[in-house]
Design an enzyme around this catalytic site. Structure first.
Site, PDB file in Angstrom:
ATOM      1  N   LYS A 192       0.831  -1.208   0.000  1.00 53.46           N
ATOM      2  CA  LYS A 192       0.000   0.000   0.000  1.00 53.46           C
ATOM      3  C   LYS A 192       0.867   1.259   0.000  1.00 53.46           C
ATOM      4  CE  LYS A 192      -2.405  -2.676  -0.556  1.00 53.46           C
ATOM      5  NZ  LYS A 192      -2.484  -4.151  -0.575  1.00 53.46           N
TER       6      LYS A 192
ATOM      7  N   GLY B 183      -0.498 -13.891 -13.577  1.00 45.26           N
ATOM      8  CA  GLY B 183      -1.624 -13.883 -12.650  1.00 45.26           C
ATOM      9  C   GLY B 183      -2.253 -12.504 -12.546  1.00 45.26           C
ATOM     10  N   ALA B 184      -3.528 -12.405 -12.969  1.00 49.59           N
ATOM     11  CA  ALA B 184      -4.270 -11.142 -12.819  1.00 49.59           C
ATOM     12  C   ALA B 184      -5.165 -11.228 -11.593  1.00 49.59           C
ATOM     13  CB  ALA B 184      -5.093 -10.848 -14.070  1.00 49.59           C
TER      14      ALA B 184
ATOM     15  N   VAL C 139       0.740 -16.083  -8.638  1.00 49.04           N
ATOM     16  CA  VAL C 139      -0.300 -17.062  -8.993  1.00 49.04           C
ATOM     17  C   VAL C 139      -1.000 -17.636  -7.766  1.00 49.04           C
ATOM     18  CG1 VAL C 139       0.747 -17.706 -11.203  1.00 49.04           C
ATOM     19  CG2 VAL C 139       1.452 -18.892  -9.112  1.00 49.04           C
TER      20      VAL C 139
ATOM     21  N   ASP D 287      -4.136 -17.160   7.538  1.00 48.07           N
ATOM     22  CA  ASP D 287      -3.963 -17.726   6.199  1.00 48.07           C
ATOM     23  C   ASP D 287      -3.760 -19.238   6.203  1.00 48.07           C
ATOM     24  OD1 ASP D 287      -4.055 -15.154   5.204  1.00 48.07           O
ATOM     25  OD2 ASP D 287      -2.113 -15.228   4.196  1.00 48.07           O
TER      26      ASP D 287
ATOM     27  N   HIS E 249     -23.130  16.068   3.016  1.00 51.26           N
ATOM     28  CA  HIS E 249     -22.996  16.514   1.627  1.00 51.26           C
ATOM     29  C   HIS E 249     -21.905  17.572   1.543  1.00 51.26           C
ATOM     30  CE1 HIS E 249     -24.084  17.687  -2.437  1.00 51.26           C
ATOM     31  NE2 HIS E 249     -24.030  18.951  -2.034  1.00 51.26           N
TER      32      HIS E 249
HETATM   33  P1  FAD Z   1       1.488 -14.200   8.083  1.00 52.84           P
HETATM   34  O1  FAD Z   1       1.332 -12.738   8.028  1.00 52.84           O
HETATM   35  O2  FAD Z   1       2.008 -14.902   6.885  1.00 52.84           O
HETATM   36  O3  FAD Z   1       2.427 -14.501   9.331  1.00 52.84           O
HETATM   37  C1  FAD Z   1       2.809 -15.801   9.669  1.00 52.84           C
HETATM   38  C2  FAD Z   1       4.060 -15.729  10.523  1.00 52.84           C
HETATM   39  O4  FAD Z   1       4.358 -17.036  11.015  1.00 52.84           O
HETATM   40  C3  FAD Z   1       5.286 -15.280   9.728  1.00 52.84           C
HETATM   41  O5  FAD Z   1       5.907 -14.215  10.397  1.00 52.84           O
HETATM   42  C4  FAD Z   1       6.178 -16.522   9.698  1.00 52.84           C
HETATM   43  O6  FAD Z   1       7.576 -16.206   9.740  1.00 52.84           O
HETATM   44  C5  FAD Z   1       5.756 -17.241  10.974  1.00 52.84           C
HETATM   45  N1  FAD Z   1       6.008 -18.690  10.936  1.00 52.84           N
HETATM   46  C6  FAD Z   1       5.671 -19.553   9.942  1.00 52.84           C
HETATM   47  N2  FAD Z   1       6.014 -20.807  10.299  1.00 52.84           N
HETATM   48  C7  FAD Z   1       6.571 -20.726  11.534  1.00 52.84           C
HETATM   49  C8  FAD Z   1       7.125 -21.693  12.422  1.00 52.84           C
HETATM   50  N3  FAD Z   1       7.126 -23.004  12.140  1.00 52.84           N
HETATM   51  N4  FAD Z   1       7.644 -21.259  13.589  1.00 52.84           N
HETATM   52  C9  FAD Z   1       7.642 -19.932  13.915  1.00 52.84           C
HETATM   53  N5  FAD Z   1       7.122 -18.986  13.121  1.00 52.84           N
HETATM   54  C10 FAD Z   1       6.588 -19.380  11.946  1.00 52.84           C
HETATM   55  N6  FAD Z   1      -4.284  -8.719   3.142  1.00 52.84           N
HETATM   56  C11 FAD Z   1      -5.155  -7.721   3.404  1.00 52.84           C
HETATM   57  O7  FAD Z   1      -6.090  -7.938   4.193  1.00 52.84           O
HETATM   58  N7  FAD Z   1      -5.021  -6.483   2.835  1.00 52.84           N
HETATM   59  C12 FAD Z   1      -4.025  -6.198   1.974  1.00 52.84           C
HETATM   60  O8  FAD Z   1      -3.929  -5.074   1.491  1.00 52.84           O
HETATM   61  C13 FAD Z   1      -3.097  -7.216   1.666  1.00 52.84           C
HETATM   62  N8  FAD Z   1      -2.087  -6.987   0.819  1.00 52.84           N
HETATM   63  C14 FAD Z   1      -1.171  -7.971   0.557  1.00 52.84           C
HETATM   64  C15 FAD Z   1      -0.149  -7.710  -0.335  1.00 52.84           C
HETATM   65  C16 FAD Z   1       0.784  -8.687  -0.626  1.00 52.84           C
HETATM   66  C17 FAD Z   1       1.900  -8.392  -1.590  1.00 52.84           C
HETATM   67  C18 FAD Z   1       0.693  -9.958   0.013  1.00 52.84           C
HETATM   68  C19 FAD Z   1       1.721 -11.022  -0.259  1.00 52.84           C
HETATM   69  C20 FAD Z   1      -0.325 -10.233   0.888  1.00 52.84           C
HETATM   70  C21 FAD Z   1      -1.285  -9.242   1.175  1.00 52.84           C
HETATM   71  N9  FAD Z   1      -2.357  -9.480   2.028  1.00 52.84           N
HETATM   72  C22 FAD Z   1      -3.256  -8.484   2.283  1.00 52.84           C
HETATM   73  C23 FAD Z   1      -2.539 -10.772   2.690  1.00 52.84           C
HETATM   74  C24 FAD Z   1      -2.033 -10.685   4.155  1.00 52.84           C
HETATM   75  O9  FAD Z   1      -0.673 -10.298   4.144  1.00 52.84           O
HETATM   76  C25 FAD Z   1      -2.208 -12.024   4.830  1.00 52.84           C
HETATM   77  O10 FAD Z   1      -3.561 -12.414   4.739  1.00 52.84           O
HETATM   78  C26 FAD Z   1      -1.820 -11.949   6.297  1.00 52.84           C
HETATM   79  O11 FAD Z   1      -0.484 -11.533   6.467  1.00 52.84           O
HETATM   80  C27 FAD Z   1      -2.009 -13.305   6.954  1.00 52.84           C
HETATM   81  O12 FAD Z   1      -1.717 -13.184   8.312  1.00 52.84           O
HETATM   82  P2  FAD Z   1      -1.222 -14.444   9.155  1.00 52.84           P
HETATM   83  O13 FAD Z   1      -0.918 -13.910  10.511  1.00 52.84           O
HETATM   84  O14 FAD Z   1      -2.176 -15.555   9.018  1.00 52.84           O
HETATM   85  O15 FAD Z   1       0.122 -14.935   8.439  1.00 52.84           O
HETATM   86  P1  NAD Z   2      -4.972 -14.695  -6.409  1.00 57.73           P
HETATM   87  O1  NAD Z   2      -5.535 -16.020  -6.086  1.00 57.73           O
HETATM   88  O2  NAD Z   2      -5.694 -13.465  -6.038  1.00 57.73           O
HETATM   89  O3  NAD Z   2      -4.704 -14.594  -7.984  1.00 57.73           O
HETATM   90  C1  NAD Z   2      -3.878 -15.491  -8.657  1.00 57.73           C
HETATM   91  C2  NAD Z   2      -4.241 -15.404 -10.126  1.00 57.73           C
HETATM   92  O4  NAD Z   2      -3.275 -16.135 -10.852  1.00 57.73           O
HETATM   93  C3  NAD Z   2      -5.602 -16.015 -10.423  1.00 57.73           C
HETATM   94  O5  NAD Z   2      -6.359 -15.116 -11.202  1.00 57.73           O
HETATM   95  C4  NAD Z   2      -5.259 -17.294 -11.189  1.00 57.73           C
HETATM   96  O6  NAD Z   2      -6.238 -17.644 -12.140  1.00 57.73           O
HETATM   97  C5  NAD Z   2      -3.951 -16.901 -11.842  1.00 57.73           C
HETATM   98  N1  NAD Z   2      -3.079 -18.028 -12.167  1.00 57.73           N
HETATM   99  C6  NAD Z   2      -2.804 -19.114 -11.416  1.00 57.73           C
HETATM  100  N2  NAD Z   2      -1.910 -19.915 -12.046  1.00 57.73           N
HETATM  101  C7  NAD Z   2      -1.621 -19.308 -13.228  1.00 57.73           C
HETATM  102  C8  NAD Z   2      -0.764 -19.634 -14.318  1.00 57.73           C
HETATM  103  N3  NAD Z   2      -0.007 -20.730 -14.293  1.00 57.73           N
HETATM  104  N4  NAD Z   2      -0.719 -18.793 -15.371  1.00 57.73           N
HETATM  105  C9  NAD Z   2      -1.478 -17.647 -15.387  1.00 57.73           C
HETATM  106  N5  NAD Z   2      -2.309 -17.299 -14.382  1.00 57.73           N
HETATM  107  C10 NAD Z   2      -2.375 -18.111 -13.309  1.00 57.73           C
HETATM  108  O7  NAD Z   2      -3.480 -14.723  -5.776  1.00 57.73           O
HETATM  109  P2  NAD Z   2      -2.424 -13.581  -5.571  1.00 57.73           P
HETATM  110  O8  NAD Z   2      -2.717 -12.408  -6.423  1.00 57.73           O
HETATM  111  O9  NAD Z   2      -1.101 -14.252  -5.660  1.00 57.73           O
HETATM  112  O10 NAD Z   2      -2.679 -13.177  -4.077  1.00 57.73           O
HETATM  113  C11 NAD Z   2      -2.632 -14.163  -3.039  1.00 57.73           C
HETATM  114  C12 NAD Z   2      -3.532 -13.779  -1.917  1.00 57.73           C
HETATM  115  O11 NAD Z   2      -2.965 -12.708  -1.174  1.00 57.73           O
HETATM  116  C13 NAD Z   2      -4.882 -13.249  -2.388  1.00 57.73           C
HETATM  117  O12 NAD Z   2      -5.786 -14.292  -2.596  1.00 57.73           O
HETATM  118  C14 NAD Z   2      -5.315 -12.398  -1.249  1.00 57.73           C
HETATM  119  O13 NAD Z   2      -6.004 -13.192  -0.334  1.00 57.73           O
HETATM  120  C15 NAD Z   2      -4.005 -11.915  -0.644  1.00 57.73           C
HETATM  121  N6  NAD Z   2      -3.808 -10.495  -1.026  1.00 57.73           N
HETATM  122  C16 NAD Z   2      -4.756  -9.588  -0.651  1.00 57.73           C
HETATM  123  C17 NAD Z   2      -4.623  -8.277  -1.022  1.00 57.73           C
HETATM  124  C18 NAD Z   2      -5.670  -7.296  -0.614  1.00 57.73           C
HETATM  125  O14 NAD Z   2      -6.462  -7.626   0.253  1.00 57.73           O
HETATM  126  N7  NAD Z   2      -5.724  -6.107  -1.200  1.00 57.73           N
HETATM  127  C19 NAD Z   2      -3.532  -7.860  -1.765  1.00 57.73           C
HETATM  128  C20 NAD Z   2      -2.602  -8.814  -2.158  1.00 57.73           C
HETATM  129  C21 NAD Z   2      -2.754 -10.136  -1.762  1.00 57.73           C
END
Ligand code: FAD
Ligand code: NAD
Length: 479
Positions: free
Chosen positions: A58, A188-189, A277, A319, A451
């Protein structure tokens, strides 16, 4: 002797740190185990969300949006600018500073609430026991009445595009580019592909997004997804649907990408490639064979709607369990589990989880979409209001998109709200509150809105459900 806790949380991402802080607030002796380490070997809290997810993405989205407005829109507003340029390394330093402030903030909250941070990797063993292996390989045993697994997720990798950390990267790599790639491919879109594709497109990259399906954002309302495709394509994102990536070669600092579409096999060269993806649960070296904790076919830890596993005292949140991979969903689950351990009756309302995609315009929704209601055979009415006729949207030069409200045909209760438009991420919060309180479209219609605001579009869309919107001609749509 094994150290004993009331609660051990594994993972300090948003799900885990919420569970740990609430447990400690409720008087439980709590430890949180985290394996994430910085380059200099220090334990880093905050998980994916703070380090390589929500916050850094963000930060880059907001910066690139401001840049894009300055380059493309300021002139229309009568604002004259000199040449605009982006200093990518400076932007990345700012992003890293924000991440550091927030991750250190979690450490400070742990300290203030009495959560003990344990550095290392956790393995869940039988008998409510956790084996902790620290960064130096030393092992120790811990026991707890309750273990909350919150280990999150990691990016899915595909054999056709092996990551090399430089030219072929996952989302973490794409959040750390030090310069703007001239030509960038994204596989991946989905949410990550559209968000990070937007960031680099706004800075001038020629961005091609290759998507296997024939649509983008399959979880969104189809009308919204179509509008998003139109808006994003109009910004220059080259989104190619129905494509299958078959292989990559790296040579001369270029990625040669092979893919096929309806017209056959193709290849094209790019400066960099982002693989986005999807993500999969993080369960590597987490469960000993005798732990008794089961995984489903996708690798997610099996839990019920209360996030309890079949093993007494073992819970899992965020997650690593079923449901949308969203930070706020994990936070709510973490709080629920902590409060239930303390004897409270907290629940998570899985029907009211907001989703936001931070493109521009933003996309946000809560509840069910038209496709899902049709499939379920539920009759509904629709109210729509476009931002193009909102005075505030015109003033702000943000007229793209609309609000779509779906209400039950029989009770008028809100079933889903879908927004594509500026600040949809903020607008959706009022729809979530309305649905949590069981509001009808009429309830929102009878509510006064300030408004001029973008929120008035939500008001008018609710009025439109019953043909009463003021600023559009009303055509009632009952399905
Ligand atoms: P995580 O945040 O993945 O945290 C898990 C933690 O567990 C990690 O720190 C890891 O090191 C630790 N861990 C794993 N295994 C072990 C182990 N065996 N021992 C000790 N520690 C361990 N979500 C939104 O809601 N809004 C967004 O705008 C958004 N944007 C995103 C953008 C990107 C690029 C990505 C990749 C994800 C985004 N997400 C967003 C998704 C969001 O980041 C996840 O849904 C969220 O972080 C999940 O939280 P979590 O606590 O379940 O896991
Ligand atoms: P996604 O599931 O949103 O999208 C993956 C896309 O890749 C899908 O449209 C799928 O059809 C496509 N795909 C899969 N395999 C492919 C292939 N071989 N060739 C071409 N296209 C392919 O997954 P993401 O974008 O990687 O994000 C992962 C998760 O992280 C999201 O599901 C979301 O939960 C979380 N996230 C959330 C936010 C947010 O809340 N704003 C932002 C980023 C990520």
């Amino acid at each position: 002797m094994a150290q004993q806790f009331d609660v051990i949380v594994i993972g300090a991402g948003p799900a885990g740190y919420h569970a740990a802080i609430r447990s400690a607030q409720l008087g439980l002796k709590t430890a949180c185990i985290e394996k994430w380490r910085s380059k200099d070997g220090k334990t880093v809290l905050g998980g994916t969300c703070l380090n390589v997810g929500c916050i850094p993405s963000k930060t880059l989205l907001d910066t690139s949006h401001k840049y894009s407005e300055a380059v493309h829109d300021f002139d229309d507003l009568g604002i004259k600018t000199e040449a605009i340029a982006i200093d990518v390394p400076a932007m990345m330093v700012r992003k890293d500073n924000i991440v550091n402030r927030l991750t250190q903030g979690v450490a400070a909250l742990f300290k203030a609430n009495g959560v003990e941070t344990l550095a290392g990797s956790a393995l869940v063993r039988a008998g409510s026991t956790v084996e902790l292996t620290d960064g130096e390989g030393n092992q120790s045993l811990l026991t707890a009445d309750h273990i909350i697994i919150a280990t999150g997720s990691v990016p899915v990798e595909i054999a056709a595009c092996p990551l090399d950390g430089a030219l072929i990267v996952d989302s973490s790599g794409a959040l750390a580019f030090q310069s703007v790639p001239k030509k960038l491919a994204v596989i991946g879109a989905g949410i990550i592909g559209l968000e990070l594709g937007s960031v680099w497109n706004r800075f001038g990259s020629e961005v091609v997004i290759l998507e296997a399906l024939d649509e983008i954002l399959p979880g969104a309302d189809q009308q919204v997804a179509k509008e998003a495709l139109k808006q994003l394509s109009g910004q220059g994102l080259d989104i190619r649907l129905g494509t299958r990536v078959t292989g990559t070669e790296v040579s001369d600092d270029q990625v040669n990408l092979h893919y096929s579409d309806a017209e056959g096999d193709r290849q094209e060269s790019f400066d960099q490639l982002i693989v986005a993806v999807g993500r999969k649960p993080c369960v590597d070296h987490l469960l000993a064979a005798d732990s008794g904790v089961a995984q489903d076919e996708g690798g997610f830890i099996q839990v019920d709607e209360l996030c309890d596993s079949p093993v007494a005292g073992i819970h899992a949140v965020g997650d690593v369990v079923r449901g949308p991979m969203l930070a706020h969903k994990g936070m709510a689950e973490g709080i629920m589990v902590a409060e239930r351990i303390a004897g409270q009756q907290t629940l998570v309302n899985y029907d009211c989880i907001p989703a936001v995609i931070y493109t521009h315009p933003e996309v946000a929704w809560v509840g069910r979409n038209e496709q899902q209601l049709k499939e379920a055979g539920i009759e509904y009415s629709i109210g729509m209001f476009p931002f193009s006729v909102s005075g505030r949207a015109m003033a702000a030069n943000q007229t793209a998109g609309f609000v779509k409200v779906i209400a039950a045909a029989d009770t008028d209760r809100l079933l889903g709200v879908h927004v594509i438009g500026a600040q949809a991420s903020e607008l959706i919060a009022q729809a979530v509150s309305a649905m949590e309180f069981g509001a009808s479209a009429e309830d929102i219609g009878l509510t006064m809105f300030a408004h001029p605001t973008l929120s008035e579009a939500f008001h008018e869309a609710n009025l439109a459900v019953d043909g009463q919107a003021i600023h559009i001609s009303n055509r009632r749509r009952r399905k």
